[in-house]
Design a protein around this motif. Structure first.
Motif, mmCIF file in Angstrom:
data_model
loop_
_atom_site.group_PDB
_atom_site.id
_atom_site.type_symbol
_atom_site.label_atom_id
_atom_site.label_comp_id
_atom_site.label_asym_id
_atom_site.label_seq_id
_atom_site.Cartn_x
_atom_site.Cartn_y
_atom_site.Cartn_z
ATOM 1 N N SER A 201 0.796 -1.232 0.000
ATOM 2 C CA SER A 201 0.000 0.000 0.000
ATOM 3 C C SER A 201 0.831 1.286 0.000
ATOM 4 O O SER A 201 0.425 2.272 -0.625
ATOM 5 N N PRO A 202 2.014 1.361 0.670
ATOM 6 C CA PRO A 202 2.784 2.608 0.615
ATOM 7 C C PRO A 202 3.227 2.992 -0.796
ATOM 8 O O PRO A 202 3.433 4.172 -1.091
ATOM 9 N N TRP A 203 3.399 1.986 -1.665
ATOM 10 C CA TRP A 203 3.864 2.261 -3.018
ATOM 11 C C TRP A 203 2.731 2.285 -4.043
ATOM 12 O O TRP A 203 2.921 2.725 -5.166
ATOM 13 N N THR A 204 1.562 1.792 -3.662
ATOM 14 C CA THR A 204 0.452 1.679 -4.611
ATOM 15 C C THR A 204 -0.012 3.041 -5.112
ATOM 16 O O THR A 204 -0.182 3.259 -6.319
ATOM 17 N N LYS A 205 -0.237 3.981 -4.188
ATOM 18 C CA LYS A 205 -0.736 5.300 -4.576
ATOM 19 C C LYS A 205 0.263 6.024 -5.459
ATOM 20 O O LYS A 205 -0.100 6.641 -6.471
ATOM 21 N N GLU A 206 1.550 5.949 -5.110
ATOM 22 C CA GLU A 206 2.595 6.596 -5.919
ATOM 23 C C GLU A 206 2.641 6.005 -7.313
ATOM 24 O O GLU A 206 2.784 6.731 -8.309
ATOM 25 N N LEU A 207 2.504 4.683 -7.404
ATOM 26 C CA LEU A 207 2.558 4.026 -8.705
ATOM 27 C C LEU A 207 1.359 4.403 -9.552
ATOM 28 O O LEU A 207 1.484 4.604 -10.767
#
Length: 307
Positions: A201-207
């Motif tokens: 989840s920490p990288w999902t929004k950025e991706l």
């Protein structure tokens, strides 16, 4: 089924509730008749008519009749083979040749039980398909429909061959080992999927901000994202099911082949310089999925004493 054919089928029943091969042949015959009737001898026009006209559809009645006829001939032919095989084995012991189909072999099979089982197949198939015709054409409805047909076939087979007691013994034989395997398969599906989603989840929004097309309306993007997420989840399920099965079967080389095949399919997307973050994201998700599944499989093997 007459006394002689029942005796022929009962020959070879093993101790401890095991079911003889001759009897299982009849069950396979019923299932084969079901597969042929549902997937090979049923025109698409019948399915469309049943789903639109329901009980008023002639196709519904024709389809049920087809299943009854297929079940009857499957049981008749396989019962005849069982009778002939028993007579051949008896002839081999006495040295008297009985090669060929004789009138006595045919009359040894009582048709009334086969007829009643076929009627049961036809009636239950009609009821199940009539109910299904009112349901939405979803995967869940399909699985429930086929499971109902299979359960009916097993019950009718047990009635025909008088195998309720051995069948119940097999059901009652469910033990700690079976429950451990069931738990392992359940763990690597939804719980593992949720864990991986939370981990990433920490990288999902950025991706999503990097990969979302700027020229597409948000109203268009949302259904697409939801559909792709569901597809990705299903792929993850299948991947982990295969890996866990390979671990339980000690086929670790097949896991490497599976990961290599997945890498080849994703090679074109993951080698682009602008997709570096996507590459890392996919690798992290894949490796996490693989590690959890292998660990679950090894723990399951340890619990059932095969590690």
């Amino acid at each position: 089924m007459g006394a002689s054919s029942i005796e022929a089928l009962s020959t070879g029943v093993l101790s401890m509730g095991e079911i003889a091969t001759e009897q299982l042949v009849l069950l396979v015959g019923l299932l084969l008749a079901h597969v042929l009737g549902d997937f090979y001898f049923q025109p698409a026009s019948w399915v469309k008519s049943r789903n639109t006209k329901h009980l008023m559809s002639p196709a519904l009645y024709l389809h049920a009749l087809l299943h009854g006829v297929l079940a009857f001939f499957a049981l008749l032919i396989l019962s005849l083979f069982a009778t002939l095989a028993t007579k051949e084995s008896g002839a081999a012991a006495t040295g008297i040749s009985t090669t060929g189909l004789s009138a006595a072999s045919v009359t040894a099979i009582e048709l009334t039980p086969l007829f009643f089982v076929s009627i049961g197949v036809m009636a239950t198939h009609f009821i199940i398909d009539a109910v299904k015709s009112y349901a939405s054409p979803t995967t869940f409805a399909f699985v429930i429909d086929q499971a109902a047909h299979i359960i009916v076939a097993i019950i009718l087979w047990a009635l025909l061959t008088q195998q309720f007691t051995p069948l119940l013994q097999h059901i009652y034989a469910i033990n700690y080992h079976h429950l451990v395997l069931l738990l392992a398969y359940l763990v690597i599906l939804s719980p593992t999927s949720i864990f991986i989603k939370q981990l990433l989840s920490p990288w999902t929004k950025e991706l999503e901000e990097l990969t979302n097309p700027t020229r597409t309306s948000e109203l268009v993007q949302l259904p697409v994202r939801r559909t792709l997420a569901m597809a990705g989840q299903r792929i993850g399920y299948l991947e982990r099911l295969l890996i866990l099965t390979f671990v339980l079967l000690n086929q670790f080389a097949a896991i490497g082949f599976l990961i290599a095949a997945k890498s080849i399919f994703r090679f074109g997307d993951l080698t682009k310089s602008e997709d570096k973050k996507l590459t890392e994201y996919v690798l992290l998700g894949t490796l996490t999925s693989v590690v959890i599944t292998i660990a679950t499989g090894l723990v399951a093997k340890w619990c059932i004493g095969t590690l």
